[in-house]
Design a protein around this motif. Structure first.
Motif, PDB file in Angstrom:
ATOM      1  N   VAL A  19       7.083   5.885  -2.445  1.00  0.00           N
ATOM      2  CA  VAL A  19       7.542   5.106  -1.290  1.00  0.00           C
ATOM      3  C   VAL A  19       8.871   4.431  -1.613  1.00  0.00           C
ATOM      4  O   VAL A  19       9.806   4.446  -0.790  1.00  0.00           O
ATOM      5  N   LEU A  83       7.499   2.392   6.518  1.00  0.00           N
ATOM      6  CA  LEU A  83       7.051   3.131   5.334  1.00  0.00           C
ATOM      7  C   LEU A  83       6.531   2.186   4.261  1.00  0.00           C
ATOM      8  O   LEU A  83       5.506   2.455   3.624  1.00  0.00           O
ATOM      9  N   GLY A  87       2.894   3.120   3.869  1.00  0.00           N
ATOM     10  CA  GLY A  87       2.908   4.148   2.843  1.00  0.00           C
ATOM     11  C   GLY A  87       2.133   3.847   1.570  1.00  0.00           C
ATOM     12  O   GLY A  87       1.475   4.738   1.016  1.00  0.00           O
ATOM     13  N   TYR A 103       3.525  13.612   3.428  1.00  0.00           N
ATOM     14  CA  TYR A 103       4.573  12.913   4.177  1.00  0.00           C
ATOM     15  C   TYR A 103       5.611  13.898   4.716  1.00  0.00           C
ATOM     16  O   TYR A 103       5.927  13.900   5.914  1.00  0.00           O
TER      17      TYR A 103
END
Length: 238
Positions: A19, A83, A87, A103
């Protein structure tokens, strides 16, 4: 799942390197293209923007590169923040291999949907298709894998997804196809990538990355057995 427990940016990057790397790429590309206006970066943007006509000419990399590019500062910041929020839990659950595959897979499916349904002259950039793919995986958990998500997180996901879906059709300059097909892609990939995974736990990161010599997070607790009067001791993590 969506409340951050990290004490610093460094700790966040240590726990969630995928991430963090994607967000760094977002920021670096936006700065070099829109602020520094570096020639190589501007050229990369030109060759990386999602272009249905370019894909028709065999430029298939345009199904991937738009996921990392953004039109303006708020676009980049909003997608990066989303995100960072949604994420990390999936990165921990899926791992460093399956998470980027899921993703990017959802983002590519969103761009494929855009290619088939939008005009041949349609141009687009943004990570929102991939981020809606994350929503697809969470919604799959809410619907079919309740063992992987707690009730409070399920409620948060449902509310934010509904808001995001409504805003998809109300706001201008939104790639509706990427949002819808990104979500579908994430939902379709979920049963494959979520197989044999454990639910998210912030304490798993602490146990995995804590310095063995750091005793600040450990307390030694002594208890007395009432029935047999025996002395017992145990470690408790806090």
């Amino acid at each position: 799942m969506f409340i951050r427990h990290e004490k610093s940016v460094k700790e966040f990057m240590q726990y969630y390197p995928i991430v963090s790397t994607i967000v760094i790429i977002h920021i670096a590309l936006w700065l070099t293209i829109n602020v520094l206006n570096l020639p190589f970066a501007v050229e990369f943007y030109r060759f990386g923007v999602g272009s249905n006509y370019g894909i028709m000419q065999g430029e298939y990399w345009r199904l991937i590169t738009p996921i990392f590019l953004h039109g303006d500062l708020m676009h980049m910041l909003f997608n990066s923040f989303s995100l960072v929020l949604f994420g990390p839990a999936l990165e921990q659950m899926l791992g460093k291999v399956k998470f980027p595959i899921a993703y990017l897979g959802a983002g590519i499916i969103g761009n494929i949907g855009t290619y088939f349904l939008a005009s041949p002259l349609y141009l687009h950039v943004g990570a929102s298709g991939a981020i809606f793919g994350l929503f697809g995986m969470y919604v799959y958990m809410v619907a079919l894998r309740k063992d992987l998500i707690d009730a409070q997180s399920a409620q948060v996901v449902t509310i934010i997804f509904v808001i995001g879906l409504v805003m998809t059709f109300l706001r201008s300059n939104i790639n509706i196809y990427a949002h819808i097909f990104g979500f579908i892609g994430g939902f379709a990939l979920a049963p494959l990538v979520l197989k044999n995974v454990r639910s998210y736990s912030p304490w798993r990161n602490v146990r995995r990355y804590r310095d063995p010599g750091d005793e600040s997070e450990i307390k030694f607790i002594q208890t007395v057995g009432i029935k047999r009067g025996e002395f017992r001791s145990k470690f408790e993590e806090t």
